[in-house]
Design a protein around this motif. Structure first.
Motif, PDB file in Angstrom:
ATOM      1  N   THR A  12       0.827  -1.200   0.000  1.00 55.26           N
ATOM      2  CA  THR A  12       0.000   0.000   0.000  1.00 55.26           C
ATOM      3  C   THR A  12       0.864   1.252   0.000  1.00 55.26           C
ATOM      4  N   GLU A  13       0.277   2.307  -0.505  1.00 52.67           N
ATOM      5  CA  GLU A  13       0.921   3.621  -0.504  1.00 52.67           C
ATOM      6  C   GLU A  13      -0.057   4.599   0.124  1.00 52.67           C
ATOM      7  N   PHE A  14       0.406   5.326   1.138  1.00 57.93           N
ATOM      8  CA  PHE A  14      -0.482   6.237   1.857  1.00 57.93           C
ATOM      9  C   PHE A  14      -0.728   7.493   1.031  1.00 57.93           C
ATOM     10  N   SER A  15      -1.927   7.581   0.476  1.00 59.68           N
ATOM     11  CA  SER A  15      -2.379   8.761  -0.256  1.00 59.68           C
ATOM     12  C   SER A  15      -3.890   8.800  -0.105  1.00 59.68           C
ATOM     13  N   GLN A  16      -4.522   9.808  -0.680  1.00 57.89           N
ATOM     14  CA  GLN A  16      -5.977   9.916  -0.565  1.00 57.89           C
ATOM     15  C   GLN A  16      -6.602   9.749  -1.947  1.00 57.89           C
ATOM     16  N   PRO A  17      -7.157   8.585  -2.305  1.00 56.62           N
ATOM     17  CA  PRO A  17      -7.279   7.421  -1.430  1.00 56.62           C
ATOM     18  C   PRO A  17      -5.995   6.573  -1.418  1.00 56.62           C
ATOM     19  N   PRO A 104      11.244  -0.326  18.341  1.00 56.09           N
ATOM     20  CA  PRO A 104      10.086   0.454  18.801  1.00 56.09           C
ATOM     21  C   PRO A 104       8.764  -0.107  18.300  1.00 56.09           C
ATOM     22  N   HIS A 105       7.822  -0.206  19.217  1.00 61.29           N
ATOM     23  CA  HIS A 105       6.468  -0.668  18.898  1.00 61.29           C
ATOM     24  C   HIS A 105       5.446   0.384  19.331  1.00 61.29           C
ATOM     25  N   ILE A 106       4.350   0.418  18.596  1.00 64.40           N
ATOM     26  CA  ILE A 106       3.263   1.367  18.863  1.00 64.40           C
ATOM     27  C   ILE A 106       2.036   0.612  19.349  1.00 64.40           C
ATOM     28  N   VAL A 107       1.442   1.091  20.431  1.00 69.26           N
ATOM     29  CA  VAL A 107       0.094   0.665  20.812  1.00 69.26           C
ATOM     30  C   VAL A 107      -0.835   1.773  20.318  1.00 69.26           C
ATOM     31  N   TYR A 108      -1.895   1.385  19.634  1.00 66.84           N
ATOM     32  CA  TYR A 108      -2.733   2.371  18.956  1.00 66.84           C
ATOM     33  C   TYR A 108      -4.213   2.075  19.151  1.00 66.84           C
ATOM     34  N   LEU A 109      -5.015   3.056  18.836  1.00 67.64           N
ATOM     35  CA  LEU A 109      -6.455   2.888  18.693  1.00 67.64           C
ATOM     36  C   LEU A 109      -6.799   3.083  17.230  1.00 67.64           C
ATOM     37  N   ALA A 110      -7.609   2.194  16.681  1.00 65.98           N
ATOM     38  CA  ALA A 110      -8.050   2.311  15.295  1.00 65.98           C
ATOM     39  C   ALA A 110      -9.551   2.088  15.237  1.00 65.98           C
ATOM     40  N   VAL A 125       3.583   1.722  10.755  1.00 75.04           N
ATOM     41  CA  VAL A 125       2.584   2.798  10.790  1.00 75.04           C
ATOM     42  C   VAL A 125       2.753   3.639   9.528  1.00 75.04           C
ATOM     43  N   PRO A 126       1.667   3.896   8.751  1.00 81.95           N
ATOM     44  CA  PRO A 126       0.264   3.561   8.978  1.00 81.95           C
ATOM     45  C   PRO A 126      -0.197   2.267   8.281  1.00 81.95           C
ATOM     46  N   ARG A 128      -0.270  -0.841   9.021  1.00 83.42           N
ATOM     47  CA  ARG A 128      -1.109  -1.734   9.823  1.00 83.42           C
ATOM     48  C   ARG A 128      -2.554  -1.245   9.862  1.00 83.42           C
ATOM     49  N   TRP A 129      -2.740   0.055   9.992  1.00 83.47           N
ATOM     50  CA  TRP A 129      -4.093   0.613  10.054  1.00 83.47           C
ATOM     51  C   TRP A 129      -4.813   0.449   8.716  1.00 83.47           C
ATOM     52  N   ILE A 130      -4.083   0.656   7.639  1.00 86.46           N
ATOM     53  CA  ILE A 130      -4.654   0.481   6.304  1.00 86.46           C
ATOM     54  C   ILE A 130      -5.108  -0.964   6.116  1.00 86.46           C
ATOM     55  N   ASP A 131      -4.234  -1.918   6.509  1.00 83.73           N
ATOM     56  CA  ASP A 131      -4.549  -3.340   6.338  1.00 83.73           C
ATOM     57  C   ASP A 131      -5.791  -3.753   7.123  1.00 83.73           C
ATOM     58  N   GLN A 132      -6.086  -3.046   8.199  1.00 82.50           N
ATOM     59  CA  GLN A 132      -7.264  -3.363   9.009  1.00 82.50           C
ATOM     60  C   GLN A 132      -8.522  -2.664   8.504  1.00 82.50           C
ATOM     61  N   GLY A 133      -8.373  -1.812   7.518  1.00 82.60           N
ATOM     62  CA  GLY A 133      -9.540  -1.086   7.017  1.00 82.60           C
ATOM     63  C   GLY A 133     -10.003   0.010   7.944  1.00 82.60           C
ATOM     64  N   ALA A 134      -9.081   0.558   8.734  1.00 85.95           N
ATOM     65  CA  ALA A 134      -9.440   1.624   9.685  1.00 85.95           C
ATOM     66  C   ALA A 134      -9.516   2.960   8.960  1.00 85.95           C
ATOM     67  N   HIS A 135     -10.594   3.714   9.187  1.00 83.39           N
ATOM     68  CA  HIS A 135     -10.695   5.024   8.544  1.00 83.39           C
ATOM     69  C   HIS A 135     -10.113   6.129   9.421  1.00 83.39           C
ATOM     70  N   GLU A 136      -9.791   5.794  10.666  1.00 82.89           N
ATOM     71  CA  GLU A 136      -9.105   6.741  11.545  1.00 82.89           C
ATOM     72  C   GLU A 136      -8.336   5.959  12.604  1.00 82.89           C
ATOM     73  N   ALA A 137      -7.202   6.519  13.041  1.00 82.39           N
ATOM     74  CA  ALA A 137      -6.375   5.841  14.032  1.00 82.39           C
ATOM     75  C   ALA A 137      -5.508   6.865  14.760  1.00 82.39           C
ATOM     76  N   ILE A 138      -5.035   6.452  15.940  1.00 79.02           N
ATOM     77  CA  ILE A 138      -4.170   7.335  16.730  1.00 79.02           C
ATOM     78  C   ILE A 138      -3.238   6.479  17.580  1.00 79.02           C
ATOM     79  N   GLU A 139      -2.024   6.960  17.779  1.00 83.81           N
ATOM     80  CA  GLU A 139      -1.055   6.260  18.619  1.00 83.81           C
ATOM     81  C   GLU A 139      -1.320   6.583  20.090  1.00 83.81           C
ATOM     82  N   ILE A 140      -1.106   5.575  20.952  1.00 78.84           N
ATOM     83  CA  ILE A 140      -1.261   5.785  22.393  1.00 78.84           C
ATOM     84  C   ILE A 140       0.102   5.837  23.073  1.00 78.84           C
TER      85      ILE A 140
END
Length: 264
Positions: A12-17, A104-110, A125-126, A128-140
């Motif tokens: 994947t490549e992070f762009s819109q879309p 380094p590892h990230i714990v996140y909310l998606a 990052v990001p 993992r979020w893309i692969d899960q189909g998350a439309h929004e996410a944030i690192e904790i």
């Protein structure tokens, strides 16, 4: 035009879309360019992603013997809290385990079907979020090893989900959430060992997927039961191809399958 190769999860490549690429050994396809085109997927056989032999795929793209032997399929992959490389203790291959776990590892909310907590390497990052189909996410939190991320995730699972409902995600029956508020609310439940790694300054990442039509009643394509499928591609979300007849095909779940893909 026909392509043939072993399925691995789409790059994947992070762009819109998001831009999606199906990568074969000698070729790759920009899947976004296939939207509204008729695609035929034909099951050809198997090829284990580890030993490359023609053996039935057991899990995660590996044959059964490889799955129970190689470090890439060990229990700590799915359950980070079982990581032991920080203790210099080997599970299957200490050198590999140190390479993956001691970074380094990230714990996140998606938010994909609902707000969920998860763990990923910082380098993912990001993706993992893309692969899960998350439309929004944030690192904790950002912690120095996989074990600390795992125990943080376990602690937070008492207060937030850790699974994605794939049908809800694909139907796009999602509600926007204020993930900053979620993060701040969950801060008190972070284990003491990880509390100093809390990230208070970042904002949500928003993700747009290339989907022209969402399915109302998605039905999953099983290549072993339906070895020859044809449909019009209407969208890509997570690691799923979405077709006009509401069939959905999870590329990730079919890693190790050899397919012939034709485009009309």
């Amino acid at each position: 035009m026909t392509y043939q190769g072993v399925l691995t999860k789409m790059a994947t490549e992070f762009s819109q879309p998001i831009q999606y690429y199906l990568v074969f050994e000698n070729d790759f396809i920009n899947m976004n360019q296939l939207l509204n085109k008729t695609i035929t997927i034909q099951f050809v056989g198997y090829q284990c992603l580890n030993c490359s032999l023609y053996k039935a795929i057991y899990r995660q793209g590996f044959c059964k013997s490889c799955f129970f032997d190689i470090p890439q399929a060990a229990d700590w992959i799915m359950r980070p809290e079982l990581s032991t490389a920080h203790l210099d203790q080997e599970d299957r291959d200490l050198e590999y385990e140190k390479k993956v776990q001691l970074q380094p590892h990230i714990v996140y909310l998606a938010n994909s079907s609902n707000v969920k907590v998860g763990v990923t390497r910082k380098t993912q990052v990001p993706t993992r979020w893309i692969d899960q189909g998350a439309h929004e996410a944030i690192e904790i939190v950002e912690v120095p090893n996989r074990y600390l991320a795992g125990v943080t995730e376990v602690a937070l699972k008492d207060f937030v989900a850790d699974k994605t409902n794939w049908r809800t995600m694909l139907k796009n029956e999602i509600v926007d959430e204020n993930l900053v508020e979620w993060r701040d609310r969950l801060k008190q439940y972070i284990p003491e060992a990880a509390r100093d790694y809390f990230i208070a300054s970042n904002t949500e990442t928003n993700i747009e997927f290339p989907v022209l039509q969402y399915p109302e009643k998605p039905k999953s394509l099983n290549l072993e039961k339906t070895p020859n499928y044809q449909g019009v591609l209407k969208g890509i979300k997570g690691q799923y191809l979405i077709f006009e007849d509401e069939t959905v095909f999870n590329i990730r779940s079919n890693e190790g399958f050899v397919v012939a893909l034709s485009v009309q």
